[in-house]
Design a protein around this motif. Structure first.
Motif, PDB file in Angstrom:
ATOM      1  N   GLU A   5      41.435  44.447  31.657  1.00  0.00           N
ATOM      2  CA  GLU A   5      42.414  44.271  32.741  1.00  0.00           C
ATOM      3  C   GLU A   5      43.055  45.645  33.135  1.00  0.00           C
ATOM      4  N   THR A   6      43.008  46.043  34.384  1.00  0.00           N
ATOM      5  CA  THR A   6      43.661  47.354  34.979  1.00  0.00           C
ATOM      6  C   THR A   6      43.284  48.576  34.363  1.00  0.00           C
TER       7      THR A   6
ATOM      8  N   ALA B 230      41.948  43.339  42.576  1.00  0.00           N
ATOM      9  CA  ALA B 230      42.930  42.435  41.915  1.00  0.00           C
ATOM     10  C   ALA B 230      42.483  41.631  40.982  1.00  0.00           C
ATOM     11  N   THR B 231      43.015  40.985  39.982  1.00  0.00           N
ATOM     12  CA  THR B 231      42.150  39.942  39.329  1.00  0.00           C
ATOM     13  C   THR B 231      41.741  38.934  39.742  1.00  0.00           C
TER      14      THR B 231
ATOM     15  N   ASP C 168      38.453  44.581  35.416  1.00  0.00           N
ATOM     16  CA  ASP C 168      38.411  43.872  36.346  1.00  0.00           C
ATOM     17  C   ASP C 168      38.571  44.790  37.709  1.00  0.00           C
ATOM     18  N   HIS C 169      39.533  45.934  37.643  1.00  0.00           N
ATOM     19  CA  HIS C 169      39.831  46.772  38.635  1.00  0.00           C
ATOM     20  C   HIS C 169      40.540  47.881  37.942  1.00  0.00           C
TER      21      HIS C 169
END
Ligand SMILES: [Zn+2]
Length: 576
Positions: free
Chosen positions: A240-241, A277-278, A451-452
């Protein structure tokens, strides 16, 4: 004492529309004007004409709303929408597009609470509440119905005609700017967020009658996994991120990956995400569709990686420490960690990622079947980076300790963010160590992708979710890391040393679907060997354990051929 009564001022409905249009245009569109002045840098006259046309269009839209009982609530709502969108645009450089509305719609209370700050409240008080009070307070003069309709029609017609004339006179410049910079009108308040909301609503409505198409129903596990002699377990860590450039494994000057470095992992340095974005990236990662063919509709109407694995008889679980699987795990075993009470790792509906490890230890210790376990991390989710790591990982200081990023210096912000990466390094290394701990009974491997990425103030951008075409590499370059236990390498014929030599080649989220199928030795028509990141360094399963033609070449540091080999005939490239 008698308080003197201030008489309510009176204003005509047309005048009020004209004033509110001007307010919306000038007070709630800082980000729009900042970008427009760059996009029209050599065409100042056209920019003025464009601005005037926008004003006339706003006025033409507000005027028909000037009906008694409708006007005031409509103006208040438009001001509130514009002021809210303006806050996020000005503070984080965010564009409220359809995907962003989707993110907001599927967010959790805990996640949203980090964005509801004192600064937001203050901004809304000044830019939404005070003007709304004025609107509610003034007495609006309305004409009788027929004269009002005639006057409104005349004002709207003239505004639209003059606006159209201004655009026509500057058509080449304006059309060029809008075509080249598709983000510009998305930034315009209030139309940008309102259109985004309608588009999101329409797509959600369309999905009511969604029928999910089965995928890979022919899937079955191959000979290698059958001959492994112990359960094959792959842990997929959906990050995540996390942005690639802050991983020391990718050359970041700070040591943010001490544990993974010591462990020895395969690290792909050049990996791009599917979205920013997720809500976009996560379904895309688990989808059979590559980014070039991907759409939200296709992903939702087609089964995904976890379903194909299930068809092959693999036991699949999804453990979530984030905001859910976005529909991916609807048909499999799903457990959310975030609601856990009485754990020192959890606070206010959010848990540190270590919460995933205790269960993993127990699950691996009891594994009896070939399994894939997806761990959906909270990772580096902002803006409250400081809540993502415990005290022991507060190594880079001073760290920003508020969700109000503007109150922190860039150095403090980066320190907090780097601590989250350091903690993710620990989580990933811990997963690998658990797979190693249980390697007498399982053949385990781990694959990790974020994810990004995230913007940390570069070019005035913060957080993530920028439209992909204009998204900076901070948001689209993601870490991709794999680790294989000795029993896994032996059983599945994967050579980590060979993979490490291949690790500079570009990879992307397109690879995850096929790579995980390959990792579990799943044979199906929808598997595409060319997109399996590990295929070139995986020995095919046959009786003599003969390496594939590409295998030795890759080991010698030469590019492996994806053509030929016994696998090729059996595993035809995916037919969609
Ligand atoms: Zn995300």
């Amino acid at each position: 004492m008698k308080i003197p009564r201030i008489p309510r001022p009176e204003i005509g409905s047309i005048s009020l529309s004209a004033i509110v249009a001007l307010y919306l245009l000038l007070a709630t569109n800082n980000s729009f004007w900042a970008h427009a002045s760059v996009y029209f840098v050599h065409a100042r006259t056209s920019l003025l004409a464009f601005a005037a046309a926008l004003y006339l269009a706003l006025f033409a839209i507000l005027t028909p709303l000037s009906v008694k009982y409708l006007m005031k609530p409509a103006l208040v709502i438009l001001i509130l929408v514009s002021a809210t969108a303006a806050y996020f645009a000005d503070t984080f450089g965010i564009i409220i597009d359809r995907d962003m509305i989707g993110n907001a719609a599927v967010t959790t209370q805990a996640e949203a609470s980090h964005l509801l700050t004192f600064s937001l409240a203050r901004h809304l008080l000044v830019y939404a509440v005070l003007p709304s009070i004025l609107i509610v307070w003034v007495r609006v003069r309305h004409r009788r119905f027929l004269p009002k309709a005639a006057v409104n029609f005349a004002f709207v017609s003239v505004s639209l005609l003059v606006g159209a004339g201004l655009i026509y006179a500057n058509f080449a410049t304006v059309a060029y700017a809008l075509r080249e910079h598709t983000d510009l009108m998305k930034r315009f308040n209030p139309s940008g967020p309102l259109i985004a909301t309608v588009r999101y609503g329409l797509s959600t409505y369309r999905e009511r009658n969604l029928v999910v198409r089965p995928l890979g129903t022919d899937a079955h596990q191959g000979a290698r996994v059958a001959a492994a002699g112990k359960p094959v377990v792959v842990v997929v860590v959906a990050g995540e991120t996390a942005r690639a450039m802050n991983f020391s494994l990718n050359g970041y000057e700070r040591e943010t990956n001490p544990e993974l470095k010591a462990l020895g992992v395969v690290n792909y340095r050049n990996t791009t995400s599917c979205g920013t974005a997720t809500a976009v990236s996560l379904p895309c990662m688990f989808s059979v569709y590559p980014r070039s063919q991907y759409s939200d509709w296709k992903a939702r109407s087609t089964e995904n990686l976890v379903n194909v694995l299930t068809h092959a008889g693999v036991s699949v679980s999804w453990w979530d420490n984030n905001t859910g699987s976005k529909g991916i795990a609807d048909l499999i075993s799903f457990a959310s960690q975030t609601g856990r009470k009485n754990s020192p790792l959890c606070n206010n509906g959010e848990c540190l990622d270590e919460i995933l490890l205790g269960d993993l230890d127990r699950k691996l210790g009891a594994a009896t079947s070939n399994s894939v376990i997806v761990l959906h991390q909270l990772g580096s989710h902002g803006p409250s980076y400081y809540l993502r790591y415990p005290g022991a990982f507060r190594r880079f200081t001073p760290d920003c300790r508020t969700p109000e990023l503007m109150r922190c210096s860039t150095a403090e912000l980066v320190n907090a963010y780097d601590n989250t990466i350091l903690y993710t390094d620990h989580i990933l290394a811990s997963v690998a160590r658990l797979l190693e701990k249980h390697q007498d009974r399982i053949a385990g491997a781990m694959i990790y992708m974020s994810d990004h990425g995230e913007s940390l103030g570069e070019n005035g951008l913060y957080l993530h979710g920028a439209p992909y075409v204009i998204a900076p590499k901070e948001q689209t370059q993601v870490p991709f890391i794999a680790w294989f236990s000795e029993p896994y390498q032996a059983a599945m014929g994967v050579d980590a040393g060979c993979l490490a030599k291949d690790a500079d080649k570009p990879k992307s989220h397109d690879n995850l679907f096929h790579t995980v199928l390959g990792m579990m030795d799943v044979e199906t028509r929808v598997y595409n060997r060319d997109l399996d990141a590990f295929a070139a360094c995986t020995r095919p399963a046959n009786k003599e354990h003969q390496p594939a033609p590409g295998y030795h070449a890759a080991q010698n540091g030469e590019p492996a051929s994806s053509a030929g080999g016994p696998q090729e005939a059996r595993w035809a490239p995916g037919v969609l």
